[in-house]
Design an enzyme around this catalytic site. Structure first.
Site, PDB file in Angstrom:
ATOM      1  NE  ARG A  93     -64.110  23.666  25.135  1.00 45.72           N
ATOM      2  CZ  ARG A  93     -64.407  23.710  23.687  1.00 45.72           C
ATOM      3  NH1 ARG A  93     -64.020  24.627  22.907  1.00 45.72           N
ATOM      4  NH2 ARG A  93     -66.005  23.583  23.923  1.00 45.72           N
TER       5      ARG A  93
ATOM      6  CG  HIS B 148     -66.043  20.419  18.949  1.00 43.21           C
ATOM      7  ND1 HIS B 148     -65.325  21.268  19.968  1.00 43.21           N
ATOM      8  CD2 HIS B 148     -66.584  21.286  18.031  1.00 43.21           C
ATOM      9  CE1 HIS B 148     -64.726  22.444  19.536  1.00 43.21           C
ATOM     10  NE2 HIS B 148     -66.200  22.214  17.920  1.00 43.21           N
TER      11      HIS B 148
ATOM     12  CD  GLU C  46     -70.342  26.790  19.818  1.00 44.37           C
ATOM     13  OE1 GLU C  46     -70.272  26.543  18.250  1.00 44.37           O
ATOM     14  OE2 GLU C  46     -69.301  27.130  19.815  1.00 44.37           O
TER      15      GLU C  46
ATOM     16  CG  ASN D  12     -67.944  28.036  22.856  1.00 47.71           C
ATOM     17  OD1 ASN D  12     -66.064  27.856  24.200  1.00 47.71           O
ATOM     18  ND2 ASN D  12     -67.285  26.833  22.180  1.00 47.71           N
TER      19      ASN D  12
ATOM     20  CE1 TYR E 293     -64.896  32.232  17.394  1.00 49.10           C
ATOM     21  CE2 TYR E 293     -66.695  30.151  18.431  1.00 49.10           C
ATOM     22  CZ  TYR E 293     -65.279  31.216  18.129  1.00 49.10           C
ATOM     23  OH  TYR E 293     -64.885  29.538  18.133  1.00 49.10           O
TER      24      TYR E 293
ATOM     25  CD  GLU F 202     -65.021  26.942  19.833  1.00 47.35           C
ATOM     26  OE1 GLU F 202     -65.155  27.748  19.569  1.00 47.35           O
ATOM     27  OE2 GLU F 202     -65.058  25.594  20.660  1.00 47.35           O
TER      28      GLU F 202
END
Ligand code: GBH
Length: 485
Positions: free
Chosen positions: A79, A122, A167, A309, A311, A387
């Site tokens: 990616r 991005h 994002e 994504n 985290y 991610e």
């Protein structure tokens, strides 16, 4: 804790991710002009150490060796993102020399059986477009479509997986509300205007690319159109305290639902609109004035995959904590604002979980809950984790190896959490590590290492960490072993 053996289904896609500005370097080569990140990196105090992406990992020149490394690590997909200011310098006409880099990269990936998973945006908006208003200007959405189509002209014959945005939360709210990211504007509810125009750019690009047949070829099941959103899991610190419950609702709304609802339900969340509608926005009565008839139909155009994504999550408290609120100053002394529009009273409370070098709490079960929630509350298409990963203070040891047991544990725990969600009926098709390489970590510059491969920024030597070997093994077998301990 003992863990059991886990087997992912055949065909599950194992990959790793990067982004153009974080790895490419070659900032002024072959006609590339500055993006908002080239500019922002030079603002005093914006980025730790004044670090910028002029050289980064020099991936622009070393892509062939990097693809060989992907192959060595058994990765099935890469990616990456395309740099808008390479393809349309100063947001002007198409620059063949800039596009040619992605041509070479895609050919190299295909020659090595690595699926190219392309992200169009991005965060590297051409500075020329920011000078014209950036994402708070509606025209930027139409310029994005022009750019997207020029990338498709060049690569559409070989690339099947197209992600519009990475994002948009960060682009909109760190860029235009909090000011932690480029362009560093701190304009409150104008972040919602930026978010709307980002969503519009996404929807318009989906319609145009769909019109060209992207995602309609049954011979290419990995193919499709999608967007990558970043999510948090917002838990009230004290679930019995209505103040904390309301704070968690607002954070969830301004992080997750403000993107999920327009894409999958064709409307903005009513509670968030009610909270923010009356807030002042430069040049407009309300941020909602940016929404024109038909926009939400465009934004809710069907997509084939949703990139997730993840985290960490947070425990959220709502009463004012003046001591903690002062801490909006970053390591470099530049003052920023909360990225959560109108949430000056909200703080994230420590739960005493282990933390990464970013200070983010390690919370794998949050990933399970997030994925199950997406399935239960939204009509989502197949999901990919685009991610997940962690920064740790890795060091090269005397024998030249990099031993990163914390990251191995992090990856193992999050893969198990993803598998748990699959057991609960979530249609998850793949997993990308963030990141393939240590790279430019935005406002943290080169101080944070997220790679499964270590990069020496003086020599550009790549050293796969223990975690890379661990992940390569999972990618080859689809299996996580059992353990006692
Ligand atoms: C991603 O952003 C980016 O796509 C990627 O470029 C970047 O390098 C990578 O992650 C690592 O940062 O409020 O303390 O709980 C992720 C950005 C991470 C922003 C988690 C919000 C919440 C931290 N998000 N973060 S905290």
């Amino acid at each position: 804790m003992s863990t059991s053996e886990i087997q992912f289904p055949p065909g599950f896609l194992w990959g790793a991710a990067t982004a153009a500005y974080q790895v490419e370097g070659a900032a002024a080569e072959d006609g590339r002009t500055p993006s908002i990140w080239d500019t922002f990196a030079r603002v005093p105090g914006a980025v730790i150490g004044g670090d910028h992406g002029d050289v980064a990992c020099d991936h622009y020149h070393r892509y062939a060796a990097d693809v060989a490394l992907m192959k060595e690590l058994n990765l099935g997909a890469y990616r990456f993102s395309v740099a808008w200011p390479r393809v349309r310098p100063d947001a002007g006409p198409v620059n063949a020399a800039g596009l040619a880099f992605y041509d070479r990269l895609v050919d190299e990936l295909l020659a090595n059986d690595v699926v190219p998973w392309l992200t169009l945006y991005h965060w590297d908006l051409p500075q020329a477009l920011e000078d014209a208003g950036g994402w708070t200007d509606r025209d930027t959405a139409y310029r994005f479509v022009d750019y997207a189509l020029s990338v498709h002209d060049a690569l559409g014959d070989r690339v099947a997986a197209w992600t519009t945005l990475n994002e948009p939360w960060c682009s909109a709210f760190l860029g235009y509300t909090g000011g932690q990211h480029a362009p560093g504007r701190q304009e409150g509810a104008n972040g919602l205007v930026a978010a709307h125009h980002l969503m519009l750019a996404h929807g318009l690009a989906v319609q145009e690319l769909r019109g060209r047949g992207v995602g309609t070829d049954p011979e290419r099941p990995e193919a499709g159109l999608g967007i990558t959103l970043n999510f948090t899991v917002a838990d009230p610190n004290d679930p019995a305290d209505p103040v904390d419950v309301d704070a968690a609702r607002r954070v969830d709304g301004l992080f997750n639902r403000v993107f999920l609802d327009p894409i999958f339900r064709g409307s903005y969340p009513a509670d968030i609109v009610a909270d923010t509608e009356a807030m002042p926005v430069p040049g407009r009565g309300s941020w909602t004035d940016a929404i024109q008839d038909g926009d939400l139909e465009i934004i809710s155009s069907p997509i084939d995959v949703l990139g997730v994504n993840y985290y960490n999550g947070n425990a959220i408290a709502g009463r004012p904590h003046p001591d903690e609120l002062k801490s909006n100053e970053n390591e470099t002394g530049r003052t920023t604002s909360t990225p959560y529009v109108g949430c000056d009273d909200v703080i994230f409370v420590s739960r005493g979980l282990p933390r990464t070098a970013m200070d983010w709490e390690v919370q794998p079960e949050g990933l399970t809950r997030l994925l199950v929630r997406l399935k239960d509350e939204y009509a989502v298409p197949p999901l990919y984790i685009t991610e997940n990963g962690a920064a740790y203070d890795d060091e090269i040891s005397a024998d030249g190896s990099v031993h990163d047991p914390d990251r191995v544990h992090f990856i193992d725990a999050h893969l198990r959490a993803a598998h748990d969600a699959m057991q609960q009926g979530v249609d998850l098709r793949g997993f990308f590590q963030w990141s393939l390489l240590d790279n430019y970590e935005w406002a943290f510059g080169y101080t944070k290492r997220f790679g499964i491969v270590h990069v020496d920024y003086d020599t550009q030597v790549r050293t796969p960490k223990t975690s890379a070997r661990f992940y390569a093994d999972v990618a080859a077998t689809g299996r996580l072993g059992s353990s006692e301990g």
